[in-house]
Motif scaffolding. Structure first.
Motif, short mmCIF file in Angstrom:
data_model
loop_
_atom_site.label_atom_id
_atom_site.label_comp_id
_atom_site.label_asym_id
_atom_site.label_seq_id
_atom_site.Cartn_x
_atom_site.Cartn_y
_atom_site.Cartn_z
N SER A 13 0.92 1.22 11.55
CA SER A 13 2.36 1.07 11.76
C SER A 13 2.59 -0.14 12.65
O SER A 13 1.92 -0.28 13.69
CB SER A 13 2.94 2.32 12.42
OG SER A 13 4.33 2.18 12.65
N THR A 49 4.13 -0.78 8.71
CA THR A 49 3.46 -0.76 7.42
C THR A 49 3.16 -2.18 6.96
O THR A 49 4.02 -3.07 7.05
CB THR A 49 4.34 -0.07 6.37
OG1 THR A 49 4.75 1.21 6.86
CG2 THR A 49 3.59 0.10 5.06
N SER A 51 1.06 5.54 5.67
CA SER A 51 0.33 4.28 5.84
C SER A 51 -0.67 4.45 6.97
O SER A 51 -0.35 5.10 7.99
CB SER A 51 1.30 3.14 6.15
OG SER A 51 0.60 2.00 6.61
N ALA A 95 5.50 6.21 6.19
CA ALA A 95 5.99 4.89 5.78
C ALA A 95 7.22 4.99 4.90
O ALA A 95 8.01 4.04 4.82
CB ALA A 95 4.89 4.14 5.02
N LEU A 99 2.94 -5.09 4.48
CA LEU A 99 3.74 -5.39 3.30
C LEU A 99 2.86 -5.30 2.05
O LEU A 99 1.81 -5.92 1.96
CB LEU A 99 4.35 -6.79 3.42
CG LEU A 99 5.50 -7.11 2.46
CD1 LEU A 99 6.69 -6.20 2.72
CD2 LEU A 99 5.92 -8.57 2.63
N THR A 142 8.21 -2.56 8.46
CA THR A 142 7.00 -3.19 7.94
C THR A 142 6.68 -4.43 8.77
O THR A 142 7.43 -4.80 9.67
CB THR A 142 7.18 -3.60 6.47
OG1 THR A 142 8.11 -4.69 6.39
CG2 THR A 142 7.69 -2.45 5.63
N THR A 143 5.58 -5.07 8.43
CA THR A 143 5.20 -6.30 9.13
C THR A 143 6.17 -7.43 8.86
O THR A 143 6.15 -8.44 9.56
CB THR A 143 3.80 -6.73 8.71
OG1 THR A 143 3.73 -6.75 7.27
CG2 THR A 143 2.75 -5.78 9.24
N ASP A 161 12.74 3.79 4.29
CA ASP A 161 11.49 3.04 4.40
C ASP A 161 11.30 2.65 5.86
O ASP A 161 12.20 2.06 6.47
CB ASP A 161 11.52 1.79 3.53
CG ASP A 161 11.28 2.10 2.06
OD1 ASP A 161 10.59 3.09 1.79
OD2 ASP A 161 11.78 1.36 1.20
#
Length: 308
Positions: A223, A225, A220, A203, A227, A25-26, A22
């Protein structure tokens, strides 16, 4: 590049099967990678710049212990069943509490508030009553979603009886009549997926766990990604690299929508920081009900018996 992350992961864990990765992410600045060996499942954190392994999520930690306490009461499947029974009892308490709370048509508006002009016993009763009615919907929601987590098969069967659930099946690689020879590399597969979605970011990558599974690359639009973002999936035949047609989607029933909301409603992760903070405040309600209920039980049941 996600292919470099997969290759680095394979070098670091040569005796493990690679499940996937994965992207950051944010809420998480690192890659998460997953490797398996027999019954062992390891979650690995990887540097998004150097692709080097940073470490593994520990099997034991304070957070995992809290999760195990919340999910299974530190007692495995038995604790999960007990938790489910508790969720059922909580739902019964919501219904009976609503009956006990009802003050009549003339006074129902005042029953939503706490009258502080009386003694502490009456204030405690008003507090329990007011918090209980304001918390009725969240408590019932947590009880129902808790039942869904504790008894998933019976719960799904019940929902399916009321509204048939649709089953989404992922595409599979076509192995019929094809030799199981050399396969496209991870890098070639990811590049092929990018050709179909050229303007978005990788993503997630899921490596098939058997010869029939498809190689999945999810994209996604931004970038890192977001949440909880809805990702665009590209399924590829692991033998040829050809894109597989997505399984036809049937119209979603209200049962599908109901089941899809079980986890977001329980944890409050569907509306950003505002909903998360609201769920935090609502979670303070059950302790207030417990303490005020304990005082009523003590003054009405325990102390009179001791005095007698």
């Amino acid at each position: 590049d996600p292919a470099a992350v997969l290759e680095s992961l394979q070098r670091a864990y040569p005796d493990y099967g690679i499940s996937g990765i994965d992207a950051p992410t944010t809420a998480r600045p690192t890659y998460l990678a997953y490797v398996t060996k027999n019954a062992q499942f390891v979650t690995v954190l990887m540097d998004p710049v150097s692709a080097q392994v940073l470490g593994e999520l520990p099997d034991q930690s304070i957070i995992r212990t809290l999760q195990d306490l919340h999910f299974d009461l530190l007692a495995g499947r038995t604790g999960r069943v007990v938790n489910g029974v508790g969720a059922g009892c909580l739902l019964v308490m919501c219904v009976t509490g609503l009956v006990i709370w009802w003050p009549g048509r003339a006074r129902w508006r005042r029953a939503f508030l706490v009258d502080t002009r009386h003694g502490w016993k009456r204030v405690n009763w008003d507090l329990h009553s007011a918090v209980g009615i304001w918390m009725l919907a969240p408590l019932a929601m947590w009880a129902v979603t808790g039942l869904a987590f504790s008894f998933p098969a019976p719960f799904r069967a019940t929902v399916n009886w009321a509204s048939p659930l649709t089953v989404a099946r992922a595409p599979q690689s076509d192995t019929h009549g094809k030799p199981m020879g050399e396969r496209p590399s991870w890098r070639a597969l990811i590049d092929e997926a990018r050709r179909h979605v050229p303007d978005e970011f990788v993503a997630r990558v899921v490596v098939p766990g058997n010869d029939r599974g498809a190689f999945l690359v999810s994209f996604s639009p931004v970038s890192p990604t977001l949440l909880g973002a809805d990702l665009k999936a590209v399924y590829l035949d692991q033998l040829t690299g050809a894109r597989l047609a997505d399984a036809p989607r049937s119209r979603r029933t209200w049962g599908d929508v109901f089941m899809a909301w079980m986890t977001p409603l329980h944890v409050g992760n569907f509306g950003g920081t505002g909903i998360t903070f609201l769920w935090f405040l609502l979670a303070l309600g059950p302790p207030v009900l417990f303490i005020s209920g304990l005082f009523m039980w003590w003054t009405r049941v325990v102390r009179p018996r001791w005095s007698a």
